[in-house]
Design a protein around this motif. Sequence first.
Motif, PDB file in Angstrom:
ATOM      1  N   ARG A 130       3.834  61.429 -73.570  1.00  0.00           N
ATOM      2  CA  ARG A 130       3.002  62.634 -73.429  1.00  0.00           C
ATOM      3  C   ARG A 130       3.558  63.560 -72.345  1.00  0.00           C
ATOM      4  O   ARG A 130       3.586  64.785 -72.517  1.00  0.00           O
ATOM      5  CB  ARG A 130       1.550  62.251 -73.123  1.00  0.00           C
ATOM      6  CG  ARG A 130       0.800  61.718 -74.336  1.00  0.00           C
ATOM      7  CD  ARG A 130      -0.666  61.493 -74.058  1.00  0.00           C
ATOM      8  NE  ARG A 130      -0.912  60.311 -73.252  1.00  0.00           N
ATOM      9  CZ  ARG A 130      -1.183  59.098 -73.747  1.00  0.00           C
ATOM     10  NH1 ARG A 130      -1.203  58.909 -75.051  1.00  0.00           N
ATOM     11  NH2 ARG A 130      -1.415  58.085 -72.952  1.00  0.00           N
ATOM     12  N   LYS A 131       4.010  62.975 -71.242  1.00  0.00           N
ATOM     13  CA  LYS A 131       4.585  63.795 -70.170  1.00  0.00           C
ATOM     14  C   LYS A 131       5.839  64.522 -70.662  1.00  0.00           C
ATOM     15  O   LYS A 131       6.040  65.712 -70.366  1.00  0.00           O
ATOM     16  CB  LYS A 131       4.919  62.916 -68.956  1.00  0.00           C
ATOM     17  CG  LYS A 131       5.430  63.694 -67.739  1.00  0.00           C
ATOM     18  CD  LYS A 131       5.633  62.759 -66.555  1.00  0.00           C
ATOM     19  CE  LYS A 131       5.936  63.531 -65.277  1.00  0.00           C
ATOM     20  NZ  LYS A 131       7.200  64.269 -65.324  1.00  0.00           N
ATOM     21  N   ALA A 132       6.677  63.816 -71.411  1.00  0.00           N
ATOM     22  CA  ALA A 132       7.902  64.438 -71.929  1.00  0.00           C
ATOM     23  C   ALA A 132       7.579  65.578 -72.887  1.00  0.00           C
ATOM     24  O   ALA A 132       8.230  66.636 -72.868  1.00  0.00           O
ATOM     25  CB  ALA A 132       8.770  63.387 -72.624  1.00  0.00           C
ATOM     26  N   ILE A 133       6.570  65.384 -73.733  1.00  0.00           N
ATOM     27  CA  ILE A 133       6.168  66.452 -74.661  1.00  0.00           C
ATOM     28  C   ILE A 133       5.746  67.685 -73.871  1.00  0.00           C
ATOM     29  O   ILE A 133       6.180  68.810 -74.157  1.00  0.00           O
ATOM     30  CB  ILE A 133       5.032  65.960 -75.586  1.00  0.00           C
ATOM     31  CG1 ILE A 133       5.586  64.949 -76.603  1.00  0.00           C
ATOM     32  CG2 ILE A 133       4.357  67.133 -76.309  1.00  0.00           C
ATOM     33  CD1 ILE A 133       4.524  64.189 -77.374  1.00  0.00           C
ATOM     34  N   ARG A 134       4.899  67.468 -72.869  1.00  0.00           N
ATOM     35  CA  ARG A 134       4.432  68.597 -72.058  1.00  0.00           C
ATOM     36  C   ARG A 134       5.579  69.278 -71.309  1.00  0.00           C
ATOM     37  O   ARG A 134       5.691  70.509 -71.308  1.00  0.00           O
ATOM     38  CB  ARG A 134       3.379  68.120 -71.048  1.00  0.00           C
ATOM     39  CG  ARG A 134       2.809  69.245 -70.183  1.00  0.00           C
ATOM     40  CD  ARG A 134       1.999  68.714 -69.022  1.00  0.00           C
ATOM     41  NE  ARG A 134       2.841  67.951 -68.078  1.00  0.00           N
ATOM     42  CZ  ARG A 134       2.350  67.279 -67.034  1.00  0.00           C
ATOM     43  NH1 ARG A 134       1.050  67.242 -66.805  1.00  0.00           N
ATOM     44  NH2 ARG A 134       3.176  66.628 -66.219  1.00  0.00           N
ATOM     45  N   VAL A 157       9.996  54.452 -79.159  1.00  0.00           N
ATOM     46  CA  VAL A 157       9.848  55.891 -79.419  1.00  0.00           C
ATOM     47  C   VAL A 157      11.229  56.539 -79.381  1.00  0.00           C
ATOM     48  O   VAL A 157      11.980  56.338 -78.421  1.00  0.00           O
ATOM     49  CB  VAL A 157       8.923  56.572 -78.385  1.00  0.00           C
ATOM     50  CG1 VAL A 157       8.716  58.047 -78.739  1.00  0.00           C
ATOM     51  CG2 VAL A 157       7.570  55.853 -78.305  1.00  0.00           C
ATOM     52  N   LEU A 158      11.540  57.292 -80.413  1.00  0.00           N
ATOM     53  CA  LEU A 158      12.811  58.020 -80.484  1.00  0.00           C
ATOM     54  C   LEU A 158      12.544  59.516 -80.628  1.00  0.00           C
ATOM     55  O   LEU A 158      11.688  59.925 -81.414  1.00  0.00           O
ATOM     56  CB  LEU A 158      13.640  57.546 -81.682  1.00  0.00           C
ATOM     57  CG  LEU A 158      14.145  56.092 -81.605  1.00  0.00           C
ATOM     58  CD1 LEU A 158      14.717  55.659 -82.941  1.00  0.00           C
ATOM     59  CD2 LEU A 158      15.168  55.921 -80.490  1.00  0.00           C
ATOM     60  N   VAL A 159      13.277  60.321 -79.845  1.00  0.00           N
ATOM     61  CA  VAL A 159      13.215  61.769 -79.965  1.00  0.00           C
ATOM     62  C   VAL A 159      14.499  62.211 -80.658  1.00  0.00           C
ATOM     63  O   VAL A 159      15.581  62.085 -80.091  1.00  0.00           O
ATOM     64  CB  VAL A 159      13.072  62.438 -78.588  1.00  0.00           C
ATOM     65  CG1 VAL A 159      12.959  63.958 -78.750  1.00  0.00           C
ATOM     66  CG2 VAL A 159      11.855  61.889 -77.837  1.00  0.00           C
ATOM     67  N   ALA A 160      14.377  62.678 -81.899  1.00  0.00           N
ATOM     68  CA  ALA A 160      15.542  63.027 -82.720  1.00  0.00           C
ATOM     69  C   ALA A 160      15.559  64.525 -82.996  1.00  0.00           C
ATOM     70  O   ALA A 160      14.552  65.087 -83.448  1.00  0.00           O
ATOM     71  CB  ALA A 160      15.511  62.252 -84.036  1.00  0.00           C
ATOM     72  N   LYS A 161      16.681  65.139 -82.734  1.00  0.00           N
ATOM     73  CA  LYS A 161      16.842  66.583 -83.007  1.00  0.00           C
ATOM     74  C   LYS A 161      17.522  66.777 -84.358  1.00  0.00           C
ATOM     75  O   LYS A 161      18.553  66.170 -84.648  1.00  0.00           O
ATOM     76  CB  LYS A 161      17.695  67.229 -81.915  1.00  0.00           C
ATOM     77  CG  LYS A 161      17.823  68.755 -82.059  1.00  0.00           C
ATOM     78  CD  LYS A 161      18.535  69.341 -80.860  1.00  0.00           C
ATOM     79  CE  LYS A 161      18.587  70.874 -80.948  1.00  0.00           C
ATOM     80  NZ  LYS A 161      19.245  71.463 -79.768  1.00  0.00           N
ATOM     81  N   LYS A 162      16.917  67.581 -85.202  1.00  0.00           N
ATOM     82  CA  LYS A 162      17.470  67.901 -86.523  1.00  0.00           C
ATOM     83  C   LYS A 162      18.527  68.984 -86.360  1.00  0.00           C
ATOM     84  O   LYS A 162      18.225  70.109 -85.951  1.00  0.00           O
ATOM     85  CB  LYS A 162      16.342  68.359 -87.458  1.00  0.00           C
ATOM     86  CG  LYS A 162      16.793  68.752 -88.850  1.00  0.00           C
ATOM     87  CD  LYS A 162      15.614  69.218 -89.681  1.00  0.00           C
ATOM     88  CE  LYS A 162      16.050  69.776 -91.027  1.00  0.00           C
ATOM     89  NZ  LYS A 162      14.916  70.252 -91.838  1.00  0.00           N
ATOM     90  N   LEU A 163      19.782  68.654 -86.680  1.00  0.00           N
ATOM     91  CA  LEU A 163      20.889  69.584 -86.406  1.00  0.00           C
ATOM     92  C   LEU A 163      21.257  70.472 -87.596  1.00  0.00           C
ATOM     93  O   LEU A 163      21.946  71.467 -87.410  1.00  0.00           O
ATOM     94  CB  LEU A 163      22.122  68.783 -85.972  1.00  0.00           C
ATOM     95  CG  LEU A 163      21.965  67.950 -84.694  1.00  0.00           C
ATOM     96  CD1 LEU A 163      23.220  67.143 -84.437  1.00  0.00           C
ATOM     97  CD2 LEU A 163      21.637  68.839 -83.494  1.00  0.00           C
ATOM     98  N   SER A 164      20.836  70.102 -88.788  1.00  0.00           N
ATOM     99  CA  SER A 164      21.218  70.921 -89.952  1.00  0.00           C
ATOM    100  C   SER A 164      20.101  70.979 -90.972  1.00  0.00           C
ATOM    101  O   SER A 164      19.092  70.345 -90.816  1.00  0.00           O
ATOM    102  CB  SER A 164      22.498  70.353 -90.593  1.00  0.00           C
ATOM    103  OG  SER A 164      22.273  69.026 -91.051  1.00  0.00           O
ATOM    104  N   ALA A 177      -1.176  67.353 -74.696  1.00  0.00           N
ATOM    105  CA  ALA A 177       0.040  67.449 -73.884  1.00  0.00           C
ATOM    106  C   ALA A 177       0.888  68.641 -74.323  1.00  0.00           C
ATOM    107  O   ALA A 177       1.436  69.373 -73.486  1.00  0.00           O
ATOM    108  CB  ALA A 177       0.847  66.154 -74.004  1.00  0.00           C
ATOM    109  N   ALA A 178       0.978  68.862 -75.641  1.00  0.00           N
ATOM    110  CA  ALA A 178       1.763  69.991 -76.157  1.00  0.00           C
ATOM    111  C   ALA A 178       1.132  71.316 -75.750  1.00  0.00           C
ATOM    112  O   ALA A 178       1.831  72.250 -75.315  1.00  0.00           O
ATOM    113  CB  ALA A 178       1.877  69.891 -77.673  1.00  0.00           C
TER     114      ALA A 178
END
Length: 398
Positions: free
Chosen positions: A212-216, A391-398, A238-239
Amino acid sequence: MTSAIELKVKAKYIAQYKNKYPLISKDAILNPDVLKGEGSIVHLVDENNQFIAKGYYGKQNKGIGWVLTHSKGEKIDSSFLKVKIQTAINKRQAFYKDKETTAFRVFNGEGDGIGGLTIDYFAGFYLINWYSEGIFSFKDQIIRILDELGAYQGMYEKKRFDTKGQYMDDDDYVKGVQAEFPIIVKENGMNYAVDLNDGAMVGIFLDQRDVRKAIRDKYAKGKNVLNTFSYTGAFSVAAALGASSKTTSVDLAKRSKSKTVEQFRVNGIDYEQQDIIVMDVFDYFKYAKRKNLKYDVVILDPPSFARSKKRTFSSAKDYPALIEDTISITEKNGVIIASTNNATFSMKKFKGFVERAFKEMNTAYKILEEFSLPPDFQVDRNFPQGNYLKVLVAKKLS
C-alpha cells in the motif's frame, strides 16, 4: 500432569524434523491413531524411540500440530509461552512507538515459535487468532501472559477452527475495554477503519502494508487505477492518497461498497469521485474489454480459492489466465500489481505465472519490484511456506 504422547516419525521425515521443520504433518507419522485430546503435548521420536522434538497436537488445514522445542528437558508451560511472547513483543518495539503506524502483527505463529497462534495490535487493542482447538486449549495461560505484559486496552479473538470451515462466532470480545467500532488505525499515515467484532475479517490485511505504501508513494500519482477483488478498498485509498486521477474498486461482495465508502471517508476522500462497483471481477474484465476501458495501474489480489454461482477460481491453476485478462486492459507502460497469499507455491513459480501470461499475450514486460511479508510477520527460515505473501509489480512494455 499427563505424560506426553509419543509419535513415531517415518524414516524419510526424520532429517526434516532434526533440521527444525516446525509443522507436524499426519503423513510424517507412523502412529497418528494414538492422538487423543487436542492440546496434548507430543514427543516426536525415531524408530528407536530416540527423542527428536516436542510440540502440541492441534488439527488445522496445514497439519496435526506444531513443534515447539528440540530440547527434551524444556517444559511447555506458562514460563515457556511467556518467553516466546515477550521476545516477540520486544522485537516489535519500533512498531509500538511509531505514531504513523498503529496496526501491526505482534506474534506470527511458527515465525515467533508457536505455530497456530497469531496476535495483532490495532491502536491499543489485541486480536488473537486461534487456528486449532489445540492452541485454544492454552488460551487462559496466553491471556494471563498478555495481562502481565500489559500495553493494551481491550482484547478480542477469532476462533478459526470451526469444523465446517465456517466462521460462527457472534461475539469476539474477550476482556478489557470494549472498543467502539470502527477503530481508526494508522498505517504509514493513512487511516483505515477496522472492526474486530464483525465476523472473520476486520477490514484490512496487515501483511500488505508495504505494498500500500508503494502504491501511494511510487505508482499512483496521476494514474487511473483499477483495484480488483478490492474487499474494503484499502489499495484504492492508498492510490487516492497518492494523487491518482481516479480509482475503480471492483468486488463481488455486496458489503464491499459500504466498507469502501467508509475507508474513503475516514481519509477525507470524496468517495463520489471514485468508482465502487459490486460485480464479479471476471465479468468486469469482459465489460472493460467491450467498452475499451484501459487502466494505468491494475491491482490483483484474489483469494487463493473462491467459488461463486458462475465459476470457481483457484490461484494455483487460474492465475495466469487472470493476468492475461489484466494485460488486455492495461495501458502500454502501465503497471500490474499481482499478489497472492497462496502458500502452496513459491515466488519462483509465481514469476512463472506472470511470464507465461505475458508470453501468451505476446507482450513484453519488466518486473519493477517484488514484495513478501513485512518485518512484523516473522518467518521461520525452516518453514518456507510461512512466507506465503508474493507480490510482483510488472510494467507492460508493449
